[in-house]
Scaffold this motif. Sequence first.
Motif, mmCIF file in Angstrom:
data_model
loop_
_atom_site.group_PDB
_atom_site.id
_atom_site.type_symbol
_atom_site.label_atom_id
_atom_site.label_comp_id
_atom_site.label_asym_id
_atom_site.label_seq_id
_atom_site.Cartn_x
_atom_site.Cartn_y
_atom_site.Cartn_z
ATOM 1 N N TYR A 65 0.837 -1.212 0.000
ATOM 2 C CA TYR A 65 0.000 0.000 0.000
ATOM 3 C C TYR A 65 0.869 1.258 0.000
ATOM 4 C CZ TYR A 65 -3.652 -3.320 1.331
ATOM 5 O OH TYR A 65 -4.505 -4.384 1.364
ATOM 6 N N ALA A 66 1.944 1.193 0.764
ATOM 7 C CA ALA A 66 2.864 2.339 0.800
ATOM 8 C C ALA A 66 3.442 2.573 -0.598
ATOM 9 C CB ALA A 66 3.977 2.083 1.810
ATOM 10 N N LYS A 67 3.794 1.496 -1.276
ATOM 11 C CA LYS A 67 4.361 1.624 -2.631
ATOM 12 C C LYS A 67 3.318 2.115 -3.623
ATOM 13 C CE LYS A 67 8.217 -1.584 -2.439
ATOM 14 N NZ LYS A 67 8.559 -3.017 -2.485
ATOM 15 N N ALA A 68 2.028 1.835 -3.341
ATOM 16 C CA ALA A 68 0.939 2.297 -4.224
ATOM 17 C C ALA A 68 0.532 3.736 -3.893
ATOM 18 C CB ALA A 68 -0.249 1.359 -4.103
ATOM 19 N N ASP A 69 1.356 4.434 -3.098
ATOM 20 C CA ASP A 69 1.152 5.856 -2.781
ATOM 21 C C ASP A 69 0.007 6.142 -1.818
ATOM 22 O OD1 ASP A 69 3.319 6.756 -4.143
ATOM 23 O OD2 ASP A 69 2.236 7.295 -5.975
ATOM 24 N N PHE A 70 -0.511 5.129 -1.125
ATOM 25 C CA PHE A 70 -1.511 5.427 -0.097
ATOM 26 C C PHE A 70 -0.847 6.229 1.024
ATOM 27 C CE2 PHE A 70 -4.080 2.067 -2.057
ATOM 28 C CZ PHE A 70 -5.335 2.655 -1.991
ATOM 29 N N ARG A 71 -1.542 7.264 1.463
ATOM 30 C CA ARG A 71 -1.005 8.106 2.533
ATOM 31 C C ARG A 71 -1.459 7.637 3.907
ATOM 32 N NH1 ARG A 71 0.755 13.205 0.849
ATOM 33 N NH2 ARG A 71 0.917 13.247 -1.428
ATOM 34 N N ALA A 72 -2.388 6.692 3.920
ATOM 35 C CA ALA A 72 -2.909 6.188 5.193
ATOM 36 C C ALA A 72 -3.375 4.744 5.016
ATOM 37 C CB ALA A 72 -4.073 7.060 5.666
ATOM 38 N N ILE A 73 -3.196 3.956 6.057
ATOM 39 C CA ILE A 73 -3.543 2.530 6.023
ATOM 40 C C ILE A 73 -4.289 2.181 7.302
ATOM 41 C CG2 ILE A 73 -2.597 0.167 6.026
ATOM 42 C CD1 ILE A 73 -0.053 1.335 4.673
ATOM 43 N N LYS A 74 -5.373 1.414 7.160
ATOM 44 C CA LYS A 74 -6.075 0.931 8.363
ATOM 45 C C LYS A 74 -5.924 -0.575 8.459
ATOM 46 C CE LYS A 74 -10.692 0.886 8.896
ATOM 47 N NZ LYS A 74 -11.939 1.649 8.715
ATOM 48 N N MET A 75 -5.434 -1.039 9.608
ATOM 49 C CA MET A 75 -5.207 -2.477 9.761
ATOM 50 C C MET A 75 -6.207 -3.097 10.724
ATOM 51 S SD MET A 75 -1.625 -2.667 11.946
ATOM 52 C CE MET A 75 -1.641 -4.460 12.101
ATOM 53 N N LYS A 76 -6.573 -4.339 10.411
ATOM 54 C CA LYS A 76 -7.497 -5.085 11.253
ATOM 55 C C LYS A 76 -6.732 -5.686 12.424
ATOM 56 C CE LYS A 76 -11.200 -4.259 9.123
ATOM 57 N NZ LYS A 76 -12.449 -3.781 9.728
ATOM 58 N N ILE A 77 -7.241 -5.453 13.614
ATOM 59 C CA ILE A 77 -6.686 -6.091 14.809
ATOM 60 C C ILE A 77 -7.874 -6.674 15.578
ATOM 61 C CG2 ILE A 77 -4.617 -4.647 14.900
ATOM 62 C CD1 ILE A 77 -6.043 -3.006 17.108
ATOM 63 N N GLY A 78 -7.665 -6.992 16.876
ATOM 64 C CA GLY A 78 -8.770 -7.561 17.652
ATOM 65 C C GLY A 78 -8.610 -9.053 17.846
ATOM 66 N N PHE A 79 -7.333 -9.503 17.781
ATOM 67 C CA PHE A 79 -7.054 -10.933 17.917
ATOM 68 C C PHE A 79 -6.275 -11.219 19.212
ATOM 69 C CE2 PHE A 79 -7.608 -9.951 13.453
ATOM 70 C CZ PHE A 79 -8.442 -10.967 13.000
#
Length: 378
Positions: free
Chosen positions: A157-171
């Motif tokens: 995602y960083a390489k695709a120029d996204f400026r923000a990423i949301k990750m799934k947690i809760g495990f």
Amino acid sequence: MKIKEVKTYIVSQKLGHKSFCYSQAWYNARTIMIVEIICDDGLSGWGEAFGNAFINKSVLDNVYTPILIGQTPFDSEKIWDELYNKLRDNGQKGSCIEALSAVDNALWDIKGKCVHLPVYTLMGGARRETIIPYATGLYHTALNQDPRELVEEAVSYAKADFRAIKMKIGFGVADDIKMVQSVREAIGPNIELMVDPNHAYNAMNAIKLAKGIEPFDISWIEEPVPPEDIKGYQEVKANTTIPISGGEAEFTAYGFKKLIDSRCVDILQPDCSITGGLTAFNRIMTLAKVENIQCYPHVWGSGIAVAVGINACFAMPDFPEALVVPPVYLELDRTENIFREEINKNKLIIEDGYIHLPEFEGLGIDINRELIEKYRIG
Ligand code: CA
């Protein structure tokens, strides 16, 4: 111009790649209900309902469609109240409102096409020239997830120029902290990182989680506790420096009023394909504006939901206005979904991590009917 016909479609595709899970469930298929509202002059509009496609279709076909036939789409606010009131005693939240969302957004689409204007203009006008799409992903493919897989995905995602990423947690709190640390170290300090445990915790464990990930510069924690747990939200919010977001599982301005009045979140996340469509969104924005609480709409579904979300993101107000205001973020799920990628022939253009104000009529959907026919079930 009167509504002549209401068509509902359920489309479904089994995932070709790996199944994936968030904290509450596994996904191995994408199944979505969409509606086409057709007027007597041939103009038609599209909407989509989040949630259980079969229940949504049943509500729409059996309860809403008979009320809609013969009405004019420009009476959409009156229609919203009429449909809501029809099921008010038994459907203030859930599928009844998700089906209402699909209807309402289709009516906005028709209104925009009829006057040759984008829906964001009809909503009161675009407030900004750009919005920032953020990549939602980093779902788990096993309950003992290998962090290297997540790191690889985050870096893509960083390489695709996204400026923000949301990750799934809760495990599990310890597992979450380890994964968040790995991802933050991999993407570096310049990309925003949000986390979403999908209400996997009670307040005690959500606070433990928040304390554990505070060193990793987290833009928000989404739905730390179940949507009904307003006091839990307040406790979490009072015990961390990380902003708290929520609202994707809340419905209508009536529901959001409670969320807003309790000041239990820093960021409201109404989803226009869940919460009652853009009509409900506008009403929620009025409440949010009065209480000055930031909003970033939740989006998850097909290209129809994305189109609706784009209109909401450009039209929503700032909280508050200033010479320099924070950007507005559009959620862009990155998991496998042919309906997100192909149902709208108008392709989403992301340049240098931004979406620029697009020109279109209605919601901006050029529907791919061949795709609907190919994946239609039932
Ligand atoms: Ca979420």
